[in-house]
Scaffold this motif. Structure first.
Motif, PDB file in Angstrom:
ATOM      1  N   ARG A 199       0.828  -1.208   0.000  1.00  0.00           N
ATOM      2  CA  ARG A 199       0.000   0.000   0.000  1.00  0.00           C
ATOM      3  C   ARG A 199       0.865   1.262   0.000  1.00  0.00           C
ATOM      4  O   ARG A 199       0.505   2.273  -0.610  1.00  0.00           O
ATOM      5  CB  ARG A 199      -0.924  -0.007   1.215  1.00  0.00           C
ATOM      6  CG  ARG A 199      -2.045  -1.015   1.110  1.00  0.00           C
ATOM      7  CD  ARG A 199      -3.113  -0.607   0.091  1.00  0.00           C
ATOM      8  NE  ARG A 199      -3.999   0.407   0.629  1.00  0.00           N
ATOM      9  CZ  ARG A 199      -4.616   1.336  -0.097  1.00  0.00           C
ATOM     10  NH1 ARG A 199      -4.400   1.394  -1.397  1.00  0.00           N
ATOM     11  NH2 ARG A 199      -5.439   2.204   0.467  1.00  0.00           N
ATOM     12  N   ARG A 235      -5.631   6.288  -7.617  1.00  0.00           N
ATOM     13  CA  ARG A 235      -5.124   5.024  -7.064  1.00  0.00           C
ATOM     14  C   ARG A 235      -5.765   3.816  -7.738  1.00  0.00           C
ATOM     15  O   ARG A 235      -5.170   2.739  -7.783  1.00  0.00           O
ATOM     16  CB  ARG A 235      -5.322   5.008  -5.551  1.00  0.00           C
ATOM     17  CG  ARG A 235      -4.322   5.941  -4.873  1.00  0.00           C
ATOM     18  CD  ARG A 235      -4.548   6.163  -3.416  1.00  0.00           C
ATOM     19  NE  ARG A 235      -3.570   7.125  -2.914  1.00  0.00           N
ATOM     20  CZ  ARG A 235      -3.652   7.746  -1.763  1.00  0.00           C
ATOM     21  NH1 ARG A 235      -4.685   7.508  -0.967  1.00  0.00           N
ATOM     22  NH2 ARG A 235      -2.727   8.599  -1.389  1.00  0.00           N
ATOM     23  N   HIS A 266       1.705   1.671  -3.475  1.00  0.00           N
ATOM     24  CA  HIS A 266       0.495   2.099  -4.171  1.00  0.00           C
ATOM     25  C   HIS A 266       0.321   3.612  -4.069  1.00  0.00           C
ATOM     26  O   HIS A 266       0.126   4.317  -5.073  1.00  0.00           O
ATOM     27  CB  HIS A 266      -0.697   1.371  -3.547  1.00  0.00           C
ATOM     28  CG  HIS A 266      -1.948   1.423  -4.346  1.00  0.00           C
ATOM     29  ND1 HIS A 266      -3.180   1.131  -3.822  1.00  0.00           N
ATOM     30  CD2 HIS A 266      -2.183   1.740  -5.638  1.00  0.00           C
ATOM     31  CE1 HIS A 266      -4.103   1.262  -4.746  1.00  0.00           C
ATOM     32  NE2 HIS A 266      -3.530   1.623  -5.855  1.00  0.00           N
TER      33      HIS A 266
END
Length: 719
Positions: A364, A378, A367
């Motif tokens: 994450r 995203r 990300h």
């Protein structure tokens, strides 16, 4: 923004942040921490799936009754592809052979997805069990409605719902579709420990078959159509124009050399070409400080007041207790991670889309950072974590992913970036160098009257200029010691002008504070004329005392040894667990040395390591043993050989020939004794085996030679 002193739980998300000076500010990092804590407790949305029963984002049951479990943590050998599905399968009551783990793609519905600080099971233990229990209740309800019976009269056996009065049975496969139409219950009962079938039973690991056959996909295994390869060499921008690149471009398979803000990327058709091309380039000119300069900076730090991390009585100044009974100084070096699989990542940047395959501990974090860097939503960035060829904290770093994205964006193709071993060792984020000044006072009854611990160490968090206050990572393991003193103080003294990049190394501050604390306890025991084990037992209670008792018995602590052997011990609590070690060492002959001189340790062998571990509920005991055994090898490598020598401003080591790790023939016999407590919450396991190994080894060497080693490593580096 002043962050100041924060607890470790609050800091867990920091491992996903870039730690170079001038990188993302501490304010943004701190916001990510708190946001990450909330994400873990979202009512997570379930995406559309073809399986008939999927009441949780974490799992689905297919029409054949097989269970798929999406694992939101990175698998780097610690076993989360087994232990996390095990929690679902336990409560859902699915046969273990029908369970299939799936590595989860980065998605907010899985939480923050950071694999660090031994938190995977600790954070997800209840949530995954509840997710499985909800499915079990739904399957029972579906069967009860079909049979028109009271659901309370039904139970489950692996893969079946059973009506106890009549003996009727229905397979999950036959009930899944009907169960999938039912409302998902909020409150569900969880199994009691005595009902566990999988938890505590160590079923076979689910990731091993693919690793044995070669089917497992690590980051270095990713291949895409039209993919190019790249290897990097880090240079300050001003040094790049001086480089002659003709020899690099002449290597068969090299397609070009690209200039970026981080240095150069050699791009080519295969890994051999790009690694060879990068190796042709010289090492960057740097001005890193050698050990003597590092020591001078650390000693200068003690001349400044520092910051108080702990005091007893609270907020009271440390009193004048007269000359200390014992005083000592301990020093530990910078350490690289030495991951087995070199840093790598694959990226494919297309118009309005980016896909990433990476062995990362922070999918994450990748990300967020890549979406922001490319100006994409995203939802337009996909991050697929691969298996990790060890992590140790190194793969919370995102640099290789960022480089793959930059190169792919420039050349318009998918790109696999791989660092050479030397590039990794010389551009790692290192465990900080640290120096400890310890003072202890014993009263007439040999009670611990005073304890003073001062730590000089650079700060991982303070690499960002916006950070202020106390870095809690620097003093962790120093302020949670089990030995109470009438007066105590722990202070952090930040040094100036130490210019190596820092990173999160397995067990972070615990890895060096445990060495200082547990070596010093042995020195206090010697001053008191007491056996080290009895000295500790008399001054601890609770879990630490129980671990010590197990260790004394399991290690035959009081049994005599040959003249050339000795035992040392240490105990340390971290990450919700307590670990004790007894290390047995030998020398072919204990050579005499002049007073004040350290004896030669040539031929030193670690013969036996006995470990007592209290990690609460051991979800997968075989996994606990494997983690401890791996931690022994990892920590012994660092204790015996770990260093980062600098010569003429450059880091010297480049590979395992001059940055040695433990060899097979050096591995001691390891015995692990687990104090399983089924009614207790699970503690961490991945990092807990590292900290107490360092002092237990040093304490054993002291008892063998009569000389106290206060600096690591113990053995000289191979040149």
């Amino acid at each position: 923004m002043k962050i100041g002193k924060v607890d470790r739980r609050t800091l867990l998300a920091l491992a996903g942040a870039t730690t170079a000076a001038g990188a993302a500010g501490a304010t943004g990092i701190a916001l990510g921490v708190y946001q990450g804590r909330r994400w873990e407790h979202w009512a997570k949305r379930v995406p559309p799936r073809p399986e008939p029963l999927s009441p949780s984002v974490f799992w689905a049951l297919d029409p054949e009754g097989a269970l798929s479990v999406w694992v939101p943590r990175s698998e780097m050998g610690q076993g989360v592809l087994t232990s996390l599905p095990l929690l679902v399968a336990e409560e859902l009551d699915v046969p273990w052979e029908r369970v299939r783990p799936i590595r989860a793609i980065a998605n907010p519905n899985f939480g923050f997805m950071l694999t660090a600080v031994s938190k995977s099971i600790r954070v997800l233990f209840t949530e995954l069990r509840q997710a499985g229990a909800r499915g079990r209740v739904m399957l029972i309800q579906a069967a009860a409605e079909a049979w028109r019976v009271d659901p309370s009269r039904c139970t489950t056996e692996p893969g079946f719902v059973v009506h106890r009065p009549s003996g009727r049975r229905a397979a999950y496969a036959d009930l899944a579709e009907a169960a999938g139409r039912l409302a998902i219950p909020d409150e569900v009962p969880l199994k009691r420990p005595q009902e566990f079938r999988l938890i505590g039973a160590s079923p076979p690991r689910l990731d091993i078959p693919d690793k044995l056959t070669g089917a497992a996909e690590f980051g270095a295994d990713v291949k895409l159509p039209g993919m190019r390869y790249a290897s990097v060499r880090h240079f300050p921008p001003e040094q790049i124009p001086q480089l002659d690149l003709a020899e690099v471009r002449a290597i068969p398979g090299v397609l070009g050399v690209e200039v970026f803000d981080f240095g150069l990327a050699v791009v080519g058709e295969h890994t051999w070409a790009v690694l060879k091309g990068a190796d042709v380039l010289p090492q960057a000119d740097t001005d890193f400080q050698d050990a003597e300069t590092q020591d001078a900076r650390l000693r200068e730090a003690f001349e400044r007041p520092g910051l108080t991390a702990e005091s007893e009585p609270k907020d009271a100044p440390f009193p004048d207790l007269g000359p200390p009974t014992v005083q000592a100084e301990y020093r530990l070096p910078y350490l690289p991670h030495l991951v087995m699989e070199p840093p790598n990542a694959t990226a494919w940047v297309e118009p309005n889309r980016c896909r990433i395959w990476a062995p990362t501990q922070s999918p994450r974090g990748v990300h967020f950072s890549i979406a922001d860097a490319l100006g994409l939503e995203r939802s337009q960035v996909e991050v697929q974590p691969t298996l990790l060829g060890t992590g140790f904290g190194r793969r919370a770093d995102k640099r290789e992913v960022q480089q793959a994205v930059q190169i792919s964006q420039r050349i318009g193709r998918p790109v696999h970036v791989i660092w050479s071993r030397s590039e990794d060792i010389r551009n790692d984020g290192y465990r900080p160098v640290n120096l400890h000044r310890m003072e202890g006072w014993l009263d007439g009854d040999r009670a611990l009257k005073g304890w003073r611990h001062r730590v000089a160490s650079p700060s991982i968090l303070a690499q960002d200029p916006a950070f202020e206050g106390l870095d809690g990572l620097v003093v962790e393991g120093a302020i949670e010691r089990p030995y109470a003193a009438q007066h105590s103080e722990v202070r952090w003294h930040p040094p100036l002008e130490l210019n190596l990049r820092l990173g999160f190394w397995r067990s972070v501050g615990h890895s060096y504070n445990a060495f200082a604390v547990e070596c010093f306890v042995d020195e206090l025991a010697a001053a008191a004329g007491e056996d080290p084990a009895r000295f500790r037992l008399a001054r601890t209670n609770g879990r630490h005392a129980e671990v010590l008792k197990t260790l004394v018995e399991a290690s035959d602590w009081d049994a005599p040894l040959p003249e050339n052997r000795a035992r040392g011990m240490a105990v340390h609590g971290s990450f919700g667990s307590v670990v004790g070690y007894c290390v047995e060492v030998s020398l072919p002959a204990v050579a005499s040395a002049d007073p004040g001189e350290a004896p030669a340790l040539d031929g030193l062998r670690v013969e036996r390591v006995v470990c007592a571990v209290d990690c609460g509920l051991a979800v997968h005991p075989d996994g606990v043993r494997a983690q401890i055994e791996g931690a022994v090898a990892f920590a012994l490598s660092a204790a015996l050989y770990g260093d980062l020598p600098v010569k003429e401003g450059r880091i010297r080591p480049s590979n395992f020939h001059d940055a040695p790790v433990l060899r097979f023939d050096e591995m001691p016999d390891v015995e692990v004794h687990i104090s399983n407590r089924p009614d207790a919450p699970p503690g961490g396991v991945g990092e807990i085996g590292v900290p107490p190994l360092f002092p237990a080894l040093a304490n054993a060497v002291t008892r063998l030679t009569g000389h106290r080693p206060r600096r690591l490593p113990l053995l000289a580096r191979v040149d």
